[in-house]
Design a protein around this motif. Sequence first.
Motif, PDB file in Angstrom:
ATOM      1  N   GLN A 165      28.647  38.153  44.959  1.00 15.29           N
ATOM      2  CA  GLN A 165      28.780  36.929  45.299  1.00 15.29           C
ATOM      3  C   GLN A 165      29.905  36.171  44.292  1.00 15.29           C
ATOM      4  N   THR A 194      25.195  46.924  48.994  1.00 19.24           N
ATOM      5  CA  THR A 194      23.889  47.623  48.853  1.00 19.24           C
ATOM      6  C   THR A 194      24.201  49.064  48.256  1.00 19.24           C
ATOM      7  N   VAL A 254      23.019  39.520  38.068  1.00 17.14           N
ATOM      8  CA  VAL A 254      23.415  39.117  39.340  1.00 17.14           C
ATOM      9  C   VAL A 254      24.341  37.645  38.769  1.00 17.14           C
ATOM     10  N   PHE A 259      19.286  38.218  46.138  1.00 18.54           N
ATOM     11  CA  PHE A 259      19.060  39.062  47.493  1.00 18.54           C
ATOM     12  C   PHE A 259      18.384  40.233  47.390  1.00 18.54           C
ATOM     13  N   TYR A 319      17.241  31.687  47.829  1.00 19.61           N
ATOM     14  CA  TYR A 319      16.476  32.392  48.664  1.00 19.61           C
ATOM     15  C   TYR A 319      15.116  31.955  48.515  1.00 19.61           C
ATOM     16  N   PHE A 359      30.533  42.158  52.687  1.00 19.90           N
ATOM     17  CA  PHE A 359      29.944  41.261  53.909  1.00 19.90           C
ATOM     18  C   PHE A 359      30.627  40.125  54.600  1.00 19.90           C
TER      19      PHE A 359
HETATM   20  C1  PLP Z   1      25.265  40.458  49.810  1.00 18.77           C
HETATM   21  C2  PLP Z   1      24.718  40.744  48.502  1.00 18.77           C
HETATM   22  C3  PLP Z   1      24.384  42.318  48.263  1.00 18.77           C
HETATM   23  C4  PLP Z   1      24.595  43.240  49.252  1.00 18.77           C
HETATM   24  O1  PLP Z   1      25.710  43.548  49.796  1.00 18.77           O
HETATM   25  P1  PLP Z   1      25.960  43.888  51.438  1.00 18.77           P
HETATM   26  O2  PLP Z   1      27.276  44.347  51.457  1.00 18.77           O
HETATM   27  O3  PLP Z   1      25.280  43.017  52.391  1.00 18.77           O
HETATM   28  O4  PLP Z   1      24.982  45.325  51.320  1.00 18.77           O
HETATM   29  C5  PLP Z   1      23.860  42.523  47.017  1.00 18.77           C
HETATM   30  N1  PLP Z   1      23.484  41.669  46.287  1.00 18.77           N
HETATM   31  C6  PLP Z   1      23.855  39.955  46.315  1.00 18.77           C
HETATM   32  C7  PLP Z   1      23.577  39.216  45.371  1.00 18.77           C
HETATM   33  C8  PLP Z   1      24.405  39.859  47.332  1.00 18.77           C
HETATM   34  O5  PLP Z   1      24.684  38.329  47.887  1.00 18.77           O
END
Ligand code: PLP
Length: 402
Positions: A166, A61, A137, A86, A346, A214
Amino acid sequence: MKIPLVDLKAQYESIKEEIDPAISRVIQNSHFILGPELEAFEKAMASYLHVKYAIGVASGTDALHLALLACGIGPGDEVITTPFTFIATAETIAKCGARPVFVDIDPITCNIDPEKIAALLTGRGRDISKIKAILPVHLYGHMADMSPIMKLAKQYGLKVIEDSAQSLGALYCSQSSSNTSSSSQTEDVAISKNNKANWQQSGTIGDAGCLSFFPSKVLGAYGDGGMVVTNDERIAEKILMLRNHGCKQKYYHLIPGFSSRLDGIQAAILKVKLAHLDEWVSQRREKAMLYRHYLQPVEGIELPEIAPYTRHIFNYYTVRVDSSKINRNKLQEHLASQGIATAIYYPLSLHLQDIFRHLGYEKGDFPVSETAQEEVFSLPMYPELTEEQIENISQAIKDSFF
Ligand SMILES: *Cc1c(COP(=O)(O)O)cnc(C)c1O
């Protein structure tokens, strides 16, 4: 039989001998914030991605937020992005004081549709003077179609920030025909030495790319972490300042920044894991083929397709459930009763989220995204998943119809 969505414990067991000494080394040396552990990982990632700069930050993020700021996005600006992602993708645009402008997705890849971006930019009666960037994305590990996006960006003078949270390790080929999708995963692109030059790593095509570490991502930390990658020296310099209180030299501050560093322990863990990434990615791709083998004849379940321009890394294995034939909730409940974890990435498109109500979007504005939210269904996916487990999951899906 219990099958989780991702098995972080199994992965740890497989690399414990490398991870444990790395963690104790950091504790012994006490290089917790910035310093040599972080630098070593940043160097390793830059080399893996063939990119000039890789800068560790506190999360994916933050990577998006800082990259947008470093690209000059601020109050009053508009940024084109996908509604099917997300929340962090559009939330960070809003945190810069800018406005997300959503564009519907491609029904096969679930990624932003370049033709619809073009339609928005050329459409009559819309003031496009505030649009400053495009934020595609690469959802689930499948890349968005970057060539036409880069072409539009160049034509309209827009920055491109890739959300590669991702898709670390995914590749994009700018030479392939871009609009057709190959239905067979076995026909997946062969990346030979000869055509390697045409393939670009996710995150390295636009002005900046944003990674997330993450724990459930392909390269997961043991906590939060993220990274911005770029070939642009000015963007890199800005990120370096922003992540550390706006200073170039300790205690001399130039701009208001953040406290957003990737810590030393995470960097050491991630450096160990990066060396295994290619192997894990090919295992994921093998699991995807096994799913295809066992799930192929199931009516009402559509398997993920791979466009010819991408190497899919299957951060998530997401099928589509035809809602006229199968009740997704019931299917999910049935699998849960068999100990099989699943997820919906989602369930609500971002233009319909309360946080963006003030933007004035309505139900029906992005029909492809709204259909996807009713149909997507992610099955367990991780390198250690066995063929027997995949067979059991597939059987449980088939059994649920009776
Ligand atoms: C996981 C994710 C994020 C954010 O990453 P964090 O490390 O959880 O803050 C942003 N964009 C997408 C598409 C994600 O899957």
